[in-house]
Design a protein around this motif. Structure first.
Motif, mmCIF file in Angstrom:
data_model
loop_
_atom_site.group_PDB
_atom_site.id
_atom_site.type_symbol
_atom_site.label_atom_id
_atom_site.label_comp_id
_atom_site.label_asym_id
_atom_site.label_seq_id
_atom_site.Cartn_x
_atom_site.Cartn_y
_atom_site.Cartn_z
ATOM 1 N N VAL A 1 0.836 -1.196 0.000
ATOM 2 C CA VAL A 1 0.000 0.000 0.000
ATOM 3 C C VAL A 1 0.874 1.250 0.000
ATOM 4 O O VAL A 1 0.598 2.214 -0.718
ATOM 5 C CB VAL A 1 -0.950 0.000 1.219
ATOM 6 C CG1 VAL A 1 -1.742 1.302 1.289
ATOM 7 C CG2 VAL A 1 -1.900 -1.202 1.144
ATOM 8 N N PHE B 1 -8.483 -1.064 1.213
ATOM 9 C CA PHE B 1 -9.110 0.255 1.227
ATOM 10 C C PHE B 1 -8.821 0.953 2.558
ATOM 11 O O PHE B 1 -8.416 2.122 2.595
ATOM 12 C CB PHE B 1 -10.621 0.085 1.018
ATOM 13 C CG PHE B 1 -11.379 1.356 0.786
ATOM 14 C CD1 PHE B 1 -11.636 1.819 -0.500
ATOM 15 C CD2 PHE B 1 -11.886 2.090 1.850
ATOM 16 C CE1 PHE B 1 -12.360 2.986 -0.725
ATOM 17 C CE2 PHE B 1 -12.611 3.256 1.643
ATOM 18 C CZ PHE B 1 -12.843 3.705 0.354
ATOM 19 N N ASP B 2 -9.007 0.218 3.663
ATOM 20 C CA ASP B 2 -8.775 0.786 5.000
ATOM 21 C C ASP B 2 -7.331 1.238 5.167
ATOM 22 O O ASP B 2 -7.063 2.323 5.700
ATOM 23 C CB ASP B 2 -9.101 -0.249 6.082
ATOM 24 C CG ASP B 2 -10.593 -0.503 6.245
ATOM 25 O OD1 ASP B 2 -11.396 0.283 5.701
ATOM 26 O OD2 ASP B 2 -10.956 -1.487 6.921
ATOM 27 N N VAL C 1 -5.079 2.060 2.933
ATOM 28 C CA VAL C 1 -4.757 3.249 2.138
ATOM 29 C C VAL C 1 -5.089 4.505 2.943
ATOM 30 O O VAL C 1 -4.260 5.427 3.069
ATOM 31 C CB VAL C 1 -5.537 3.256 0.803
ATOM 32 C CG1 VAL C 1 -5.420 4.628 0.125
ATOM 33 C CG2 VAL C 1 -5.019 2.176 -0.131
ATOM 34 N N GLY D 1 -5.695 9.455 -0.935
ATOM 35 C CA GLY D 1 -5.976 8.025 -0.981
ATOM 36 C C GLY D 1 -7.075 7.626 -1.941
ATOM 37 O O GLY D 1 -7.218 6.445 -2.266
ATOM 38 N N ALA E 1 -7.320 3.810 -3.418
ATOM 39 C CA ALA E 1 -8.284 2.980 -2.688
ATOM 40 C C ALA E 1 -9.401 2.491 -3.600
ATOM 41 O O ALA E 1 -9.796 1.323 -3.557
ATOM 42 C CB ALA E 1 -8.862 3.769 -1.521
ATOM 43 N N THR F 1 -8.183 -0.239 -6.126
ATOM 44 C CA THR F 1 -7.974 -1.538 -5.481
ATOM 45 C C THR F 1 -9.298 -2.208 -5.149
ATOM 46 O O THR F 1 -9.493 -3.403 -5.401
ATOM 47 C CB THR F 1 -7.133 -1.363 -4.210
ATOM 48 O OG1 THR F 1 -5.934 -0.647 -4.527
ATOM 49 C CG2 THR F 1 -6.769 -2.696 -3.606
#
Length: 303
Positions: free
Chosen positions: A27, A68-69, A71, A113, A117, A120
């Motif tokens: 990341v 996602f988190d 990032v 981000g 994010a 991905t």
């Protein structure tokens, strides 16, 4: 079937626990690629606290929440989710889009981000969605074995793609060259014979690493089984050819050798039904991850 494969539903929350400690450095690299020097847009917006809504805008399964988190964690933000990993986006009940999550933090961090994010999440969700679609199709056709992805993944992005397969209910197959020995045609040709290749693999792989052999005919399958292969892949057979060969191999080696049978080679949603056979343990394909569509998401700052 051989009785060695079991279809166990993946419990929600488990995929994230599979991720190795090193995945977060990926990341960091994604973010570094997207902002290698100055963040000009960040200078424009500053770091005032804001909220942004993540909207799901097309049908599919949500997959990739940990990425996602992370990032946004690295961008100084937090994420609140309203849908579980593996949940189906329900656009029919929410109009044309569904509220999936809220991202909170400095506006500069949200925008830093955002694209990484979304890219991905969209890619991972697309793979999970296609995986579930094909698993469901096979179950409807009466297949009780394993659907597995292949190693035809994107360099540097394999972990995300394999993760998406798992969320969608497919098997990730081998993760890399060190996970399992797969002796393909080039290995056999280079070594000289299937028997020699399997013997050499066993000499170094030991008892803990399975050995799989790709074969082009029933005779080659017999040689692989006799040599001690754990998995035999019937590669580029026709649907009828698979059924005939698999049945013959099961009958011939019953009570003598234990092995798994895999079928692979050009299998897609529109032709995989022809390969459904109770004598086959694994159906492997790149069609659940290579060239599949994305699930559409957008992130909008509240104003």
């Amino acid at each position: 079937m051989s009785g060695q494969t079991i279809d166990v539903p993946l419990e929600r929350g488990i995929p994230a626990h599979l991720l190795p400690p090193s995945w977060k450095t990926s990341v960091t690299a994604w973010l570094a690629e997207d902002t290698p020097s100055f963040d000009y847009g960040g200078f424009v917006v500053g770091d005032a606290p804001r909220e942004a809504t993540l909207w799901g805008k097309s049908a599919g399964i949500i997959a990739g929440r940990p990425f996602f988190d992370e990032v946004f964690t690295q961008c100084g933000c937090t994420v609140e989710w309203y849908a579980e990993e593996g949940a189906q986006l329900d656009l029919s009940s929410h109009g044309k889009k569904q509220k999936v999550a809220t991202v909170r933090g400095p506006v500069r961090g949200i925008l830093l981000g955002e694209r990484v994010a979304l890219n991905t999440l969209a890619r991972c969700s697309g793979i999970a969605s296609q995986s579930k679609l094909l698993v469901d199709k096979l179950r409807e056709a009466g297949y009780e074995g394993i659907l597995a992805g292949t190693r035809k993944t994107t360099p540097g992005f394999r972990l995300v793609e394999k993760y998406g397969m798992l969320v969608g209910g497919a098997d990730a197959h081998r993760m890399d060259l060190s996970t399992m020995v797969m002796l393909k045609d080039n290995h056999v040709w280079s070594r000289g014979s299937i028997t020699d290749a399997v013997r050499a693999a066993k000499a170094v792989a030991g008892f803990s690493v399975k050995i799989e052999v790709e074969v082009q005919s029933e005779d080659e399958a017999d040689e692989a089984i006799a040599a001690g292969a754990d998995v035999v892949m019937l590669d580029n057979f026709t649907g009828d050819g698979v059924k005939v060969a698999a049945k013959s191999l099961r009958q011939k080696w019953q009570g003598k050798k234990s092995f798994l049978l895999e079928v692979s080679g050009g299998l897609r949603e529109d032709n995989v039904g022809a390969y459904v056979c109770h004598d086959i343990d694994i159906i492997s394909t790149s069609a659940i991850h290579q060239g599949v569509g994305y699930v559409d998401f957008s992130l909008k700052i509240e104003h």
